[in-house]
Design an enzyme around this catalytic site. Structure first.
Site, mmCIF file in Angstrom:
data_model
loop_
_atom_site.group_PDB
_atom_site.id
_atom_site.type_symbol
_atom_site.label_atom_id
_atom_site.label_comp_id
_atom_site.label_asym_id
_atom_site.label_seq_id
_atom_site.Cartn_x
_atom_site.Cartn_y
_atom_site.Cartn_z
ATOM 1 C CE LYS A 144 3.026 -1.833 -3.350
ATOM 2 N NZ LYS A 144 3.998 -2.779 -3.927
ATOM 3 C CB THR A 158 5.652 -10.452 -3.631
ATOM 4 O OG1 THR A 158 6.431 -9.360 -4.088
ATOM 5 C CG2 THR A 158 6.085 -10.809 -2.239
ATOM 6 C CD GLU A 192 -5.157 26.850 -8.944
ATOM 7 O OE1 GLU A 192 -4.233 27.672 -8.883
ATOM 8 O OE2 GLU A 192 -5.163 25.784 -8.289
ATOM 9 C CE1 TYR A 229 10.270 -9.083 -1.683
ATOM 10 C CE2 TYR A 229 9.562 -10.405 -3.555
ATOM 11 C CZ TYR A 229 9.468 -9.260 -2.793
ATOM 12 O OH TYR A 229 8.581 -8.293 -3.153
ATOM 13 C CB THR A 257 1.386 -5.402 -4.838
ATOM 14 O OG1 THR A 257 2.735 -5.251 -4.399
ATOM 15 C CG2 THR A 257 0.757 -6.610 -4.184
ATOM 16 C CG ASP A 258 6.043 -3.156 -7.375
ATOM 17 O OD1 ASP A 258 5.669 -3.128 -6.192
ATOM 18 O OD2 ASP A 258 7.231 -3.344 -7.715
HETATM 19 N N1 GLU Z 1 8.047 -5.754 -7.294
HETATM 20 C C1 GLU Z 1 7.229 -6.847 -6.913
HETATM 21 C C2 GLU Z 1 6.036 -7.009 -7.857
HETATM 22 O O1 GLU Z 1 5.274 -6.105 -8.062
HETATM 23 C C3 GLU Z 1 6.918 -6.708 -5.511
HETATM 24 C C4 GLU Z 1 5.590 -6.313 -5.128
HETATM 25 C C5 GLU Z 1 4.665 -7.452 -4.848
HETATM 26 O O2 GLU Z 1 4.447 -8.382 -5.593
HETATM 27 O O3 GLU Z 1 4.135 -7.320 -3.790
HETATM 28 O O4 GLU Z 1 5.913 -8.060 -8.426
#
Ligand code: GLU
Length: 335
Positions: A171, A19, A292, A32, A98-99
């Site tokens: 995340k 992103t 457990e 986007y 971020t994914d």
């Molecule tokens: N799906 C995207 C990625 O991981 C969006 C998440 C991001 O970059 O914040 O590249």
């Protein structure tokens, strides 16, 4: 990197997409496409980076991180190792979606062979959005990569003024800029407009002390993650085994639990040589042995503090060498 021209530290930015390099049609519409902006344009958009360091950029990939692969991660680790061997390079920044950032961060934490800072960053909002978070995240990431106090803290992730360690971060929110948390052990530190403060070092073995390398990651075995739930169908275990998985990580409920039929199928798979690791779908807390579930009797391993996606990466790298179950378990307490 080009030879030093002044006293500023050298920082190389390796871009992989995400992103932070995305493009949307308007500032207020959520849609986007990630990975559209080239690294040199991303650097040019934050002119103040040059006050922190001599910057060079390289484009390693241009993907949304949902399309991150071990091939790209391995290329990235090898390139980082080559760059950090150069005296002119003080640190590395990796821009990434971020994914799956926590997965690449943990992979690099195990395969980078240097004590110099490797800092990942990204953005929750593309540069075209109102209040885009990428430019300040990039500025703060470069500040940490150029900071001698960041040396020997393992691979770091800088987002939203926070410095996280690769072992601990995860995340937690699909859209918020405050998405990353380090639930069990807390933050490594903070970075506010480039001013750093550190609270701790990483508690686990990492980078130059790690036995893993990018060379060993060129052919990784299949390891599946199975998500536990009420009335989980036990034949998911058989499906993974029949498709050639050498290991299975159970994203268990609670302290790594799964229902009785799944325990039975997993124990059978373990007795036939598939490595079964119990992790948890719960976002925080350790998974401990013999609570457990009788791990000693059933031949299971626990992930300790690693969530399922990171447990999978450690197991994939670990299976590159023949190890006993006890040795595999020890790795989860070490890394
Ligand atoms: N799906 C995207 C990625 O991981 C969006 C998440 C991001 O970059 O914040 O590249």
């Amino acid at each position: 990197m080009k030879p030093k021209t002044d006293e500023r530290p050298g920082v190389v930015i390796l871009a992989t997409g995400g992103t932070i390099a995305g493009m949307g049609e308007s500032g207020t519409r959520p849609g986007y496409t990630p990975g559209q902006i080239a690294v040199d344009d991303m650097i040019a958009a934050v002119p103040s980076l040059s006050q922190l360091a001599r910057i060079e950029g390289e484009q390693v990939a241009s993907v949304g991180s949902q399309d991150m692969t071990f091939a790209i991660m391995t290329t990235l680790a090898s390139r980082i190792n080559a760059l950090l061997a150069d005296d002119a390079v003080a640190g590395i920044v990796v821009t990434h979606g971020t994914d799956t950032m926590e997965e690449t961060a943990f992979f690099l934490n195990l395969t980078v062979d240097s004590r110099k800072p490797v800092v990942m960053t990204g953005a929750m909002r593309p540069p075209t959005a109102l209040s885009a978070d990428g430019p300040l995240n990039l500025y703060n990431a470069v500040a940490v990569a150029a900071d001698p106090a960041a040396v020997d803290r393992g691979v770091l992730v800088v987002m939203n003024d926070r410095i996280h360690g690769a072992h601990s971060l995860t995340k937690t929110n699909t859209t918020s800029v405050e998405t990353f948390l380090s639930p069990i052990t807390g933050l490594i530190g903070t970075v506010i407009y480039g001013q750093t403060q550190y609270f701790r070092g990483p508690f686990r073995r990492h980078t130059d002390a790690s036995e893993f390398s990018p060379a060993g990651a060129s052919t990784l075995p299949r390891v599946d993650i199975l998500y536990a739930c009420a009335d989980m169908p036990a034949d998911l275990v058989d499906g993974s085994v029949s498709r050639g998985a050498r290991g299975i990580v159970i994203a268990g409920d609670g302290n790594g639990n799964m229902n009785a039929p799944t325990i039975e199928r997993a124990a059978l798979a373990a007795s036939r040589g598939t490595v079964i690791v119990r992790s948890s779908r719960v976002p925080s807390g350790k998974v401990s042995r013999n609570i457990e579930i009788d791990d000693d009797r059933l031949g299971f391993i626990v992930s300790d503090e690693l969530n399922p996606v990171k447990a999978r990466i450690l197991l994939m790298l670990a299976l590159g060498k023949k190890r006993s179950r006890e040795e595999l378990q020890e790795l989860f307490y070490t890394y």
